[in-house]
Scaffold this active site. Sequence first.
Site, PDB file in Angstrom:
ATOM      1  N   ASP A   1      93.339  72.552 162.244  1.00  0.00           N
ATOM      2  CA  ASP A   1      93.970  73.879 162.281  1.00  0.00           C
ATOM      3  C   ASP A   1      94.308  74.266 163.729  1.00  0.00           C
ATOM      4  O   ASP A   1      95.447  74.668 164.040  1.00  0.00           O
ATOM      5  CB  ASP A   1      92.985  74.877 161.642  1.00  0.00           C
ATOM      6  CG  ASP A   1      93.589  76.240 161.348  1.00  0.00           C
ATOM      7  OD1 ASP A   1      94.799  76.414 161.523  1.00  0.00           O
ATOM      8  OD2 ASP A   1      92.814  77.132 160.929  1.00  0.00           O
TER       9      ASP A   1
ATOM     10  N   GLY B   1      85.920  67.867 157.640  1.00  0.00           N
ATOM     11  CA  GLY B   1      85.462  68.082 159.004  1.00  0.00           C
ATOM     12  C   GLY B   1      84.398  69.165 159.016  1.00  0.00           C
ATOM     13  O   GLY B   1      83.304  68.997 158.467  1.00  0.00           O
TER      14      GLY B   1
HETATM   15  N1  AR6 Z   1      95.241  64.964 162.896  1.00  0.00           N
HETATM   16  C1  AR6 Z   1      94.671  64.446 161.785  1.00  0.00           C
HETATM   17  N2  AR6 Z   1      93.422  64.745 161.396  1.00  0.00           N
HETATM   18  C2  AR6 Z   1      92.722  65.612 162.165  1.00  0.00           C
HETATM   19  C3  AR6 Z   1      93.223  66.202 163.338  1.00  0.00           C
HETATM   20  C4  AR6 Z   1      94.552  65.839 163.702  1.00  0.00           C
HETATM   21  N3  AR6 Z   1      95.138  66.352 164.786  1.00  0.00           N
HETATM   22  N4  AR6 Z   1      92.263  67.002 163.859  1.00  0.00           N
HETATM   23  C5  AR6 Z   1      91.204  66.928 163.039  1.00  0.00           C
HETATM   24  N5  AR6 Z   1      91.468  66.080 162.012  1.00  0.00           N
HETATM   25  P1  AR6 Z   1      88.786  70.118 159.822  1.00  0.00           P
HETATM   26  P2  AR6 Z   1      88.000  71.423 157.296  1.00  0.00           P
HETATM   27  C6  AR6 Z   1      90.654  65.714 160.844  1.00  0.00           C
HETATM   28  O1  AR6 Z   1      87.472  70.444 160.435  1.00  0.00           O
HETATM   29  O2  AR6 Z   1      86.804  70.543 157.159  1.00  0.00           O
HETATM   30  C7  AR6 Z   1      88.948  74.865 161.104  1.00  0.00           C
HETATM   31  O3  AR6 Z   1      88.229  75.586 162.078  1.00  0.00           O
HETATM   32  C8  AR6 Z   1      89.159  65.808 160.964  1.00  0.00           C
HETATM   33  O4  AR6 Z   1      88.663  64.612 161.561  1.00  0.00           O
HETATM   34  O5  AR6 Z   1      90.026  70.309 160.618  1.00  0.00           O
HETATM   35  O6  AR6 Z   1      88.859  71.686 156.087  1.00  0.00           O
HETATM   36  C9  AR6 Z   1      89.666  75.797 160.122  1.00  0.00           C
HETATM   37  O7  AR6 Z   1      90.139  76.961 160.764  1.00  0.00           O
HETATM   38  C10 AR6 Z   1      88.751  65.906 159.508  1.00  0.00           C
HETATM   39  O8  AR6 Z   1      88.688  64.620 158.933  1.00  0.00           O
HETATM   40  O9  AR6 Z   1      89.035  70.941 158.432  1.00  0.00           O
HETATM   41  C11 AR6 Z   1      88.597  76.104 159.127  1.00  0.00           C
HETATM   42  O10 AR6 Z   1      87.764  77.152 159.567  1.00  0.00           O
HETATM   43  C12 AR6 Z   1      89.927  66.627 158.836  1.00  0.00           C
HETATM   44  O11 AR6 Z   1      90.961  66.642 159.818  1.00  0.00           O
HETATM   45  C13 AR6 Z   1      87.796  74.824 159.042  1.00  0.00           C
HETATM   46  O12 AR6 Z   1      88.002  74.162 160.303  1.00  0.00           O
HETATM   47  C14 AR6 Z   1      89.612  68.052 158.423  1.00  0.00           C
HETATM   48  O13 AR6 Z   1      88.710  68.608 159.335  1.00  0.00           O
HETATM   49  C15 AR6 Z   1      88.322  73.910 157.952  1.00  0.00           C
HETATM   50  O14 AR6 Z   1      87.474  72.794 157.873  1.00  0.00           O
END
Ligand code: AR6
Length: 202
Positions: free
Chosen positions: A62, A152
């Site tokens: 995000d 994540g």
């Molecule tokens: N490209 C691809 N994957 C990514 C990237 C990127 N640039 N950055 C992270 N990931 P998360 P959630 C992966 O934590 O669990 C935020 O604060 C990461 O390794 O982004 O749904 C929001 O505002 C992981 O595998 O999302 C919410 O509060 C995946 O993206 C909360 O985090 C998702 O990790 C949402 O948590």
Amino acid sequence: MARASGVSTISNGGDGVIRFPLSPSSSLVIQKGDITRWFVDGSTDAIVNPANERMLGGGGADGAIHRAAGPDLLQACYNVPEVRPGVRCPTGEARITPGFNLPASHVIHTVGPIYNADSNPQASLRSAYRNCLIVAKDNNIQYIAFTAISCGVYGYPYDEAATIAISTVKEFRTDFKEVHFVLFLPDLYNEWLNKANEVLKD
Ligand code: AR6
């Protein structure tokens, strides 16, 4: 390079890009990388943002998406009406905005479940994927890219998340030209490849 087996796959020779046929006109593509750099044609493509219910940015993917899109994305998110105080996108739903400075034309914001806090995380995660695909279809998106929603900060186990993600995409097997998963972490990438082989074999 990781190899898929068990179903018909084509590699395009890129870094770990594996393509699985979903139907004669549609493919599932699994690749490593950064979703903020992904695009296909800049007009009918969308990346999915794993957001939170406020929909005003955060950490993880995000945060990276908002940084790459620029401040207009935050303004567009503010313009999404709240459904109740502080909630623009309830868990399991999806909203669409333009992509602004991103190479992809649209961002579909969704909210996955917090694994240890949701009463039915499987249903909420399936609903998040399904609603992204419905919103994409309604907006004539042909190419869509997901990260691993909830895997994540929200703590969803990779194995179960991969099964839900791929089986939900399979329900929409004729609706898009390409559905991509762009995965940052090697463990997630390997899990997604294994599950695609399992779930797409028939
Ligand atoms: N490209 C691809 N994957 C990514 C990237 C990127 N640039 N950055 C992270 N990931 P998360 P959630 C992966 O934590 O669990 C935020 O604060 C990461 O390794 O982004 O749904 C929001 O505002 C992981 O595998 O999302 C919410 O509060 C995946 O993206 C909360 O985090 C998702 O990790 C949402 O948590």
